[in-house]
Scaffold this motif. Sequence first.
Motif, PDB file in Angstrom:
ATOM      1  N   LYS A   1     -97.467   4.976 -12.689  1.00  8.69           N
ATOM      2  CA  LYS A   1     -96.498   4.444 -11.717  1.00  8.69           C
ATOM      3  C   LYS A   1     -96.612   2.930 -11.542  1.00  8.69           C
ATOM      4  N   THR A   2     -97.798   2.380 -11.742  1.00 12.31           N
ATOM      5  CA  THR A   2     -98.024   0.965 -11.416  1.00 12.31           C
ATOM      6  C   THR A   2     -98.328   0.073 -12.608  1.00 12.31           C
ATOM      7  N   ARG A   3     -98.590   0.661 -13.790  1.00 13.39           N
ATOM      8  CA  ARG A   3     -99.013  -0.148 -14.937  1.00 13.39           C
ATOM      9  C   ARG A   3     -98.203   0.093 -16.215  1.00 13.39           C
ATOM     10  N   ALA A   4     -97.414   1.152 -16.262  1.00 11.00           N
ATOM     11  CA  ALA A   4     -96.640   1.411 -17.484  1.00 11.00           C
ATOM     12  C   ALA A   4     -95.251   0.793 -17.335  1.00 11.00           C
ATOM     13  N   PRO A   5     -94.767   0.081 -18.389  1.00 10.76           N
ATOM     14  CA  PRO A   5     -93.529  -0.702 -18.254  1.00 10.76           C
ATOM     15  C   PRO A   5     -92.240   0.124 -18.322  1.00 10.76           C
ATOM     16  N   PHE A   6     -91.965   0.818 -17.221  1.00  7.52           N
ATOM     17  CA  PHE A   6     -90.695   1.522 -17.025  1.00  7.52           C
ATOM     18  C   PHE A   6     -90.015   0.942 -15.786  1.00  7.52           C
ATOM     19  N   TRP A   7     -88.682   0.929 -15.800  1.00  8.32           N
ATOM     20  CA  TRP A   7     -87.916   0.473 -14.619  1.00  8.32           C
ATOM     21  C   TRP A   7     -86.731   1.390 -14.409  1.00  8.32           C
ATOM     22  N   LYS A   8     -86.501   1.751 -13.122  1.00  9.96           N
ATOM     23  CA  LYS A   8     -85.388   2.637 -12.782  1.00  9.96           C
ATOM     24  C   LYS A   8     -84.240   1.856 -12.173  1.00  9.96           C
ATOM     25  N   ARG A   9     -83.035   2.128 -12.653  1.00 14.10           N
ATOM     26  CA  ARG A   9     -81.828   1.587 -12.017  1.00 14.10           C
ATOM     27  C   ARG A   9     -80.989   2.792 -11.603  1.00 14.10           C
ATOM     28  N   GLU A  10     -80.661   2.871 -10.300  1.00 13.63           N
ATOM     29  CA  GLU A  10     -79.975   4.068  -9.827  1.00 13.63           C
ATOM     30  C   GLU A  10     -78.536   3.757  -9.420  1.00 13.63           C
ATOM     31  N   ALA A  11     -77.681   4.780  -9.576  1.00  9.83           N
ATOM     32  CA  ALA A  11     -76.268   4.651  -9.212  1.00  9.83           C
ATOM     33  C   ALA A  11     -76.070   5.236  -7.817  1.00  9.83           C
ATOM     34  N   THR A  12     -75.542   4.414  -6.888  1.00  5.69           N
ATOM     35  CA  THR A  12     -75.247   4.855  -5.519  1.00  5.69           C
ATOM     36  C   THR A  12     -73.756   4.605  -5.263  1.00  5.69           C
ATOM     37  N   PRO A  13     -73.224   5.113  -4.129  1.00  5.48           N
ATOM     38  CA  PRO A  13     -71.801   4.857  -3.824  1.00  5.48           C
ATOM     39  C   PRO A  13     -71.480   3.365  -3.746  1.00  5.48           C
ATOM     40  N   ASP A  14     -72.470   2.513  -3.436  1.00  2.00           N
ATOM     41  CA  ASP A  14     -72.244   1.068  -3.361  1.00  2.00           C
ATOM     42  C   ASP A  14     -72.453   0.353  -4.694  1.00  2.00           C
ATOM     43  N   GLY A  15     -72.685   1.107  -5.748  1.00  2.00           N
ATOM     44  CA  GLY A  15     -72.910   0.491  -7.059  1.00  2.00           C
ATOM     45  C   GLY A  15     -74.318   0.760  -7.564  1.00  2.00           C
ATOM     46  N   GLU A  16     -74.667   0.076  -8.644  1.00  2.00           N
ATOM     47  CA  GLU A  16     -75.983   0.295  -9.241  1.00  2.00           C
ATOM     48  C   GLU A  16     -76.995  -0.687  -8.675  1.00  2.00           C
ATOM     49  N   ARG A  17     -78.250  -0.255  -8.584  1.00  2.00           N
ATOM     50  CA  ARG A  17     -79.315  -1.138  -8.078  1.00  2.00           C
ATOM     51  C   ARG A  17     -80.633  -0.785  -8.745  1.00  2.00           C
ATOM     52  N   TRP A  18     -81.466  -1.818  -8.930  1.00  2.00           N
ATOM     53  CA  TRP A  18     -82.815  -1.608  -9.453  1.00  2.00           C
ATOM     54  C   TRP A  18     -83.673  -1.059  -8.331  1.00  2.00           C
ATOM     55  N   VAL A  19     -84.461  -0.062  -8.637  1.00  2.00           N
ATOM     56  CA  VAL A  19     -85.356   0.546  -7.639  1.00  2.00           C
ATOM     57  C   VAL A  19     -86.535  -0.393  -7.399  1.00  2.00           C
ATOM     58  N   ASP A  20     -86.880  -0.597  -6.136  1.00  2.00           N
ATOM     59  CA  ASP A  20     -88.015  -1.447  -5.784  1.00  2.00           C
ATOM     60  C   ASP A  20     -89.321  -0.676  -5.917  1.00  2.00           C
ATOM     61  N   ALA A  21     -90.363  -1.385  -6.348  1.00  2.51           N
ATOM     62  CA  ALA A  21     -91.691  -0.774  -6.400  1.00  2.51           C
ATOM     63  C   ALA A  21     -92.180  -0.534  -4.972  1.00  2.51           C
ATOM     64  N   ARG A  22     -92.943   0.535  -4.775  1.00  2.00           N
ATOM     65  CA  ARG A  22     -93.470   0.871  -3.453  1.00  2.00           C
ATOM     66  C   ARG A  22     -94.914   0.387  -3.322  1.00  2.00           C
ATOM     67  N   ASP A  23     -95.217  -0.219  -2.170  1.00  2.41           N
ATOM     68  CA  ASP A  23     -96.599  -0.652  -1.918  1.00  2.41           C
ATOM     69  C   ASP A  23     -97.547   0.545  -1.926  1.00  2.41           C
ATOM     70  N   SER A  24     -97.031   1.722  -1.511  1.00  3.65           N
ATOM     71  CA  SER A  24     -97.896   2.907  -1.419  1.00  3.65           C
ATOM     72  C   SER A  24     -98.431   3.315  -2.796  1.00  3.65           C
ATOM     73  N   ASP A  25     -97.707   2.934  -3.867  1.00  6.46           N
ATOM     74  CA  ASP A  25     -98.196   3.272  -5.201  1.00  6.46           C
ATOM     75  C   ASP A  25     -99.432   2.450  -5.567  1.00  6.46           C
ATOM     76  N   GLU A  26     -99.455   1.186  -5.128  1.00  3.83           N
ATOM     77  CA  GLU A  26    -100.636   0.344  -5.372  1.00  3.83           C
ATOM     78  C   GLU A  26    -101.819   0.851  -4.554  1.00  3.83           C
ATOM     79  N   VAL A  27    -101.521   1.318  -3.328  1.00  2.00           N
ATOM     80  CA  VAL A  27    -102.579   1.859  -2.467  1.00  2.00           C
ATOM     81  C   VAL A  27    -103.186   3.101  -3.128  1.00  2.00           C
ATOM     82  N   ALA A  28    -102.305   3.938  -3.688  1.00  2.00           N
ATOM     83  CA  ALA A  28    -102.785   5.153  -4.364  1.00  2.00           C
ATOM     84  C   ALA A  28    -103.706   4.796  -5.521  1.00  2.00           C
TER      85      ALA A  28
END
Lengths: 151, 82
Positions: free
Chosen positions: A117-144
């Motif tokens: 989740k925190t070190r492998a180079p993948f990025w998610k872009r999601e489609a919402t009713p307001d258009g597409e957006r890049w998903v933000d990384a969560r601080d909780s993943d670094e804590v984990a």
Amino acid sequence: MLIEVQQAHFDPGERLNRLHADHLGVGAVVGFVGYVRDYNEGDPVSGMWLEHYPGMTEKALTGIVEQAQARWPLLDVQVLHRVGQLEPGEPIVFVGVACAHRQAAFEANAFIMDYLKTRAPFWKREATPDGERWVDARDSDEVALSRWKTD
Amino acid sequence: MIELQFFARYRDVLGSSGEQLMWTPELSTLEDLRQLLLARGEAWQVLAEPRLMCARNQELCTLDEPLADGDEIAFFPPVTGG
């Protein structure tokens, strides 16, 4: 060890079953499956695009599994991550770990997912009713991730 | 020559997935390279984000990593796989 990055759909059950087929010494298999949700950050999500860094992705995943192998007695490990266009309900990622006993299998699986989740180079872009957006990384993943630091 | 790559949101903001850049001895670390890019103008300020990640020859590293001729360097936002 099997590392796969692919666009194609996969069957998590078939993956799980395969993990003990080759080793009669396997007493425990732990499988994690990550799925595309139909919502995120309070908004409906109708689809997702998974981008990655070809070449580095496979190296990063191999490095993560090697760290896990150095830490726990693993009989087999499989990591499969999909890329490209995905729909809600589809599996994104599978991490399966086979060991003699359950504790190592649970821990190694969580370790691999936390690093993925925190070190492998993948990025998610999601489609919402307001258009597409890049998903933000969560601080909780670094804590984990920090729970695995030994120093 | 440096093989430069940008991914995800950074590629979108910069309108470029990468470029080849002449290596010079002044570019001794990834931070030197980043400063050169930041000086190009407004869009490039995306590389000033504190959570920027980078890789040298397809391995994660920090900005104080040495830079050598022939390196493949990538800048990207925090990863979000899994």
